[in-house]
Design an enzyme around this catalytic site. Structure first.
Site, short mmCIF file in Angstrom:
data_model
loop_
_atom_site.label_atom_id
_atom_site.label_comp_id
_atom_site.label_asym_id
_atom_site.label_seq_id
_atom_site.Cartn_x
_atom_site.Cartn_y
_atom_site.Cartn_z
N ASP A 89 5.74 2.35 0.31
CA ASP A 89 5.08 1.86 1.51
C ASP A 89 6.17 1.51 2.52
O ASP A 89 7.26 1.08 2.14
CB ASP A 89 4.24 0.62 1.17
N SER A 90 5.90 1.68 3.79
CA SER A 90 6.95 1.58 4.82
C SER A 90 7.46 0.17 5.05
O SER A 90 8.51 -0.02 5.66
CB SER A 90 6.42 2.11 6.15
N GLY A 91 6.71 -0.85 4.59
CA GLY A 91 7.09 -2.22 4.87
C GLY A 91 6.38 -2.79 6.08
O GLY A 91 6.43 -4.00 6.32
N GLY A 92 5.68 -1.93 6.83
CA GLY A 92 4.99 -2.39 8.03
C GLY A 92 3.98 -3.49 7.75
O GLY A 92 3.96 -4.52 8.43
N PHE A 93 3.16 -3.31 6.73
CA PHE A 93 2.13 -4.30 6.42
C PHE A 93 2.76 -5.64 6.06
O PHE A 93 2.29 -6.70 6.49
CB PHE A 93 1.24 -3.81 5.28
N ASP A 143 4.42 1.51 10.79
CA ASP A 143 3.30 1.31 11.71
C ASP A 143 3.01 -0.17 11.85
O ASP A 143 3.57 -0.99 11.13
CB ASP A 143 2.05 2.02 11.19
N GLY A 221 -5.02 -0.24 7.57
CA GLY A 221 -5.72 -1.28 8.30
C GLY A 221 -7.15 -1.50 7.86
O GLY A 221 -7.96 -2.04 8.61
N ASP A 271 -4.51 3.08 -3.75
CA ASP A 271 -3.67 2.08 -4.44
C ASP A 271 -4.30 0.72 -4.20
O ASP A 271 -4.96 0.49 -3.19
CB ASP A 271 -2.24 2.09 -3.90
N CYS A 309 -12.95 2.38 -25.92
CA CYS A 309 -11.83 2.55 -24.98
C CYS A 309 -10.61 3.04 -25.76
O CYS A 309 -10.29 2.52 -26.82
CB CYS A 309 -11.52 1.24 -24.27
N CYS A 311 -7.45 2.91 -24.74
CA CYS A 311 -6.18 2.33 -24.30
C CYS A 311 -5.43 1.71 -25.47
O CYS A 311 -6.04 1.36 -26.49
CB CYS A 311 -6.41 1.30 -23.19
N CYS A 314 -7.04 -1.77 -26.59
CA CYS A 314 -8.32 -1.74 -27.29
C CYS A 314 -8.21 -1.09 -28.68
O CYS A 314 -9.02 -1.38 -29.56
CB CYS A 314 -9.37 -1.02 -26.46
N HIS A 340 -4.71 -2.67 -20.04
CA HIS A 340 -6.09 -2.19 -20.17
C HIS A 340 -6.67 -1.82 -18.80
O HIS A 340 -7.29 -0.75 -18.65
CB HIS A 340 -6.99 -3.24 -20.82
#
Length: 378
Positions: A89-93, A143, A221, A271, A309, A311, A314, A340
């Site tokens: 992620d660009s770091g903008g957020f 952004d 956003g 994500d 499940c 995993c 489980c 899990h």
């Protein structure tokens, strides 16, 4: 290169070939903000739970340990011993949500680190250089993530600046990929669509950035204060104006239901911190909705988190034991819950891809939502 394999309505089944391997889409990226999944999850664990893409954050890694340090150590893949794709992620957020005393100018953003208070400047070129040092597979454009309910005038100015920043990101990425000492000379760049809940601004911005012929396109956003209905409306209106022959990424979303709705609207990449954050608090995803292991009724429950499940949790551990670990504040409890939940998400994406391959996504979505809305069988 992105290949669109088939469509069902707007839902897309595709694959993105990268220098670090091919990503089958739709895909959920497992969030490892500082090059680690919260909850003591190792790289071996990520491989075991079917993780395709790990997501790390430019801002956090720039602040600590420093992108120059990671470059000296051979890049993020070598640093965390992970040979599959990584998106940064660009770091903008984070700049706009975590940093204090920030000042936005045309050249970029001046702010103070949330860790030690030191002054930092980040603009499009700086974000690209940091991500190039990290050598991720996919870099996100820098952004401004304007608040969902911001005034229209503010959003218009912000989106116009984000568009200008995107052009600068593209030029800087092209320059960096041509340098001799760049670790990943095939780094991909995704642009980000913004516009809060104003669909006309979103559509116009989507048209503008689609012309830039980027490697992929994100919708940013959202999931920042608006309702789910508003988010779905934005997707309905905006996604058709993004290139169908490129991957579409809905940033920071979301619940299993959000993902199913997003896939139906043409989204490839997702994500979210929900599976890891909820797991660390004993909230576990199952095909019959969420369960809270802190509830007393699980004290003597020797069944797995979910019957059937596959995993690694489980297959071996009981609800009673994991509940005990959580109550005793043993890290193993959090770790098992996170494993899990990530398995559940990764497996759901596998099911979605299979359903799209077989032309039965609509039926799968209806059945999955109905089952998750039912009571957990006790």
């Amino acid at each position: 290169m992105y290949r669109l394999i088939r469509q069902e309505g707007r839902a897309k089944r595709g694959e993105l070939t990268t220098v670090h391997g091919t990503i089958q889409t739709p895909v959920f990226m497992n969030v490892g903000t500082v090059a680690a999944i919260k909850g003591a999850v190792s790289t071996e664990d990520l491989e075991q739970i079917k993780t395709q893409v790990e997501l790390s954050n430019t801002y956090h890694l720039h602040v600590r340990p420093g992108d120059e340090v990671i470059k000296k150590l051979g890049g993020l893949h070598r640093f965390m011993s992970w040979d599959r794709p990584i998106l940064t992620d660009s770091g903008g957020f984070q700049v706009f949500s975590l940093a204090t005393l920030r000042k936005i100018k045309e050249e970029g953003v001046y702010f103070h680190s949330h860790v030690d208070g030191r002054k930092i400047f980040m603009g499009p070129e700086e974000s690209m250089r940091i991500q190039s040092n990290l050598a991720s597979t996919i870099a996100m454009a820098f952004d401004e993530c304007a608040p969902a309910k911001a005034e229209r005038e503010y959003v218009e100015a912000s989106v116009a600046r984000t568009t200008r920043w995107l052009a600068r990101c593209r030029e800087e990425m092209k320059r960096l990929n041509g340098l001799e000492d760049t670790i990943n000379k095939h780094q991909l760049l995704f642009g980000i669509n913004q516009g809060a809940v104003y669909t006309d601004i979103r559509i116009e911005h989507a048209k503008r950035i689609a012309e830039m012929e980027l490697d992929g396109y994100a919708i940013g956003g959202l999931a920042v204060g608006e309702s789910h209905e508003e988010m779905y409306h934005v997707l309905d209106e905006t996604v058709p104006y993004l290139p169908a022959d490129k991957p579409t990424y809905l940033m920071g979303v979301g619940t299993p239901a959000n993902i199913l709705e997003g896939v139906e609207r043409g989204v490839d990449f997702f994500d979210c911190v929900y599976p890891t954050r909820n797991g660390r608090h004993g909230h576990l995803y199952t095909n019959y909705g969420k369960i809270n292991l802190f509830n007393a009724k699980y004290e003597l429950d020797m069944r797995p988190i979910e019957e059937g499940c596959g995993c690694p949790v489980c297959r071996r551990y009981s609800r009673a034991y994991i509940r005990h670990l959580l109550k005793a504040k043993e890290m193993l409890g959090m770790r098992l819950c996170v494993l899990h939940n990530l398995w559940f998400y990764n497996t759901m994406m596998e099911e979605i891809r299979d359903a799209l391959d077989e032309g039965r996504f609509a039926a799968y979505k209806k059945e999955k939502l109905a089952r998750m809305a039912a009571r957990q069988p006790d």
